[in-house]
Design an enzyme around this catalytic site. Sequence first.
Site, PDB file in Angstrom:
ATOM      1  N   GLN A  56     -31.789 -20.838   4.274  1.00 37.79           N
ATOM      2  CA  GLN A  56     -33.069 -20.457   4.867  1.00 37.79           C
ATOM      3  C   GLN A  56     -34.239 -20.861   3.971  1.00 37.79           C
ATOM      4  O   GLN A  56     -35.277 -21.330   4.443  1.00 37.79           O
ATOM      5  CB  GLN A  56     -33.095 -18.943   5.110  1.00 37.79           C
TER       6      GLN A  56
ATOM      7  N   SER B  41       7.905  -4.296   7.707  1.00 41.53           N
ATOM      8  CA  SER B  41       7.909  -4.887   6.365  1.00 41.53           C
ATOM      9  C   SER B  41       9.258  -4.787   5.676  1.00 41.53           C
ATOM     10  O   SER B  41       9.561  -5.588   4.788  1.00 41.53           O
ATOM     11  CB  SER B  41       6.834  -4.212   5.502  1.00 41.53           C
TER      12      SER B  41
ATOM     13  N   GLU C 188      28.765 -28.458   7.510  1.00 42.67           N
ATOM     14  CA  GLU C 188      29.398 -29.734   7.811  1.00 42.67           C
ATOM     15  C   GLU C 188      28.925 -30.837   6.872  1.00 42.67           C
ATOM     16  O   GLU C 188      29.658 -31.764   6.577  1.00 42.67           O
ATOM     17  CB  GLU C 188      29.075 -30.134   9.261  1.00 42.67           C
TER      18      GLU C 188
ATOM     19  N   ARG D 199      -6.210 -11.746  -4.621  1.00 45.04           N
ATOM     20  CA  ARG D 199      -7.404 -11.230  -3.944  1.00 45.04           C
ATOM     21  C   ARG D 199      -8.639 -11.167  -4.843  1.00 45.04           C
ATOM     22  O   ARG D 199      -9.719 -11.591  -4.425  1.00 45.04           O
ATOM     23  CB  ARG D 199      -7.101  -9.860  -3.336  1.00 45.04           C
TER      24      ARG D 199
ATOM     25  N   ILE E 241      -1.381 -22.432   7.738  1.00 42.75           N
ATOM     26  CA  ILE E 241      -0.716 -22.558   6.442  1.00 42.75           C
ATOM     27  C   ILE E 241      -1.429 -23.635   5.621  1.00 42.75           C
ATOM     28  O   ILE E 241      -1.426 -24.816   5.979  1.00 42.75           O
ATOM     29  CB  ILE E 241       0.780 -22.916   6.607  1.00 42.75           C
TER      30      ILE E 241
ATOM     31  N   ALA F 207      28.172 -31.892   0.028  1.00 47.27           N
ATOM     32  CA  ALA F 207      27.277 -31.682  -1.118  1.00 47.27           C
ATOM     33  C   ALA F 207      26.972 -33.028  -1.756  1.00 47.27           C
ATOM     34  O   ALA F 207      27.700 -33.999  -1.563  1.00 47.27           O
ATOM     35  CB  ALA F 207      27.952 -30.766  -2.132  1.00 47.27           C
TER      36      ALA F 207
ATOM     37  N   GLY G 277     -34.684 -24.646   4.258  1.00 44.61           N
ATOM     38  CA  GLY G 277     -35.115 -25.153   5.553  1.00 44.61           C
ATOM     39  C   GLY G 277     -34.180 -26.214   6.100  1.00 44.61           C
ATOM     40  O   GLY G 277     -33.003 -26.292   5.720  1.00 44.61           O
TER      41      GLY G 277
ATOM     42  N   GLU H 249      -6.299 -14.316   3.421  1.00 48.74           N
ATOM     43  CA  GLU H 249      -5.759 -13.377   2.429  1.00 48.74           C
ATOM     44  C   GLU H 249      -6.294 -11.964   2.632  1.00 48.74           C
ATOM     45  O   GLU H 249      -6.545 -11.219   1.692  1.00 48.74           O
ATOM     46  CB  GLU H 249      -6.030 -13.883   1.003  1.00 48.74           C
ATOM     47  N   GLY H 250      -6.445 -11.603   3.907  1.00 49.51           N
ATOM     48  CA  GLY H 250      -6.915 -10.275   4.268  1.00 49.51           C
ATOM     49  C   GLY H 250      -8.361 -10.292   4.706  1.00 49.51           C
ATOM     50  O   GLY H 250      -9.271 -10.413   3.894  1.00 49.51           O
TER      51      GLY H 250
END
Length: 452
Positions: free
Chosen positions: A409, A253, A202, A315, A232, A205, A412, A436-437
């Site tokens: 550590q 997938s 509707e 990765r 995200i 453009a 301290g 990412e995994g």
Amino acid sequence: MSDTAVFALDPAQRRWCGELRALAAERLRPLAERSEPGRVNRPLVEALGELGLLARLLPADGSVHALTLCLLRESLARECTEAETALALQGLGAHPLVLAGTAAQRARWLPAVRAGRAVAAFALSEPEAGSDAAALSLRAEAVRVAGGADGGESGDAAARAGDGPRSGRGAPDEAGTAGWAAGGAAATPTAAEAAATPTVGEAAAPAGTRAVRPAAARGRGGWRLTGEKCWISNAPDADFYTVFARTGEGARSRGVTAFLVPADRPGLTGERVEMLSPHPIGTLTFDGVPVGADDVLGAPGEGFRLAMRTLNLLRPSVGAFAVGMAQAALDAALDHAAHRTAFGGPLKDLQSVAHRLAEMATRTEAARLLVYAAAAGYDAGAPDVALRSAMAKLLATETAQYVVDAAVQIHGARALRRGHPLEHLYREVRAPRIYEGATEVQRTLIAKELYR
């Protein structure tokens, strides 16, 4: 697993890494320190563009080198984790566009992304589809064209009607779209479904243009996206999102399609989420967001493969980010142990401290070499890149967690004060073991790949 070559950086690469660290410390860190937590730092992103770093991440010829990306991320992370993250998120959001975008899509967005004027985001995770990304449920419902199968404007025109520069946001360098005619179409709704489905088309453009109706889109009006994305990065501040949605070409997938969705599409809203580390992360809600054939990245049903190709590149570089943080923590611990006196001498002379420093250094170097080997394998087209990438991310992120914790550590209580570099790293280092995994997913991938 194929043989891994012995790896060492050449002098030019070492010089470049040194230059990157100097840029991060002198030019980028001051911008990062003025950022608002949880918001996209646009001056920082623009500086990454002005310095040419985004162009190295997303070269014009499309030939992204994994080793270059790893050296870039490791070097920035040693001096300014915010700059590293801002750069990495641009790569994650825009790399699917590099891999599968049309000439028109690339011309419209990539110059602005490389210049730091437009912010990209990668929208895969959902409330019920995190590690099991193939279980995503964001729906892309096919809709009919207003006026019948052959009449009215296409869904692409409606989808584009709201596209354009947003106030205070990066603007595309070039407007325009191109027909898309690759790889099939979404399932055509039945007559009953069509009658109950809202129409697209509707909206007129833009003035002076005519909506393109590619052959693959005739007889339908594109899709409406409905559902939610979460965790995200760069949401809700990004200028466009690479969105993965279920179009129904197959189960899991096989039924996922990737879309390039400008942030000002009607029906798209988002909220910020406060996290342990102060990065921009949020949720996105899609309430019938219109998308057309011109918004598809690649072919319908091929979106999950595109997501995995992107993650296989990123990765190893997540591992490089982790190595950079580990090295920064190790450097801090070495300096502190050399100058802090206790029990009559410097900490470094205590065997317990010396042995811990030795373990930190050894693990960091092992992780670095595995990351470089994985990146070199990707660049060489090694057949086992998924295995190498998973190993690199697993070892590097787990190592960084150990090294940062050990550095705290050794320091301290002073390392726990708000504003201390190690306090900052301690908050930063946790997330890469998940995104990412997650670590557990990497181990599962490695085990499967060993039996291929």
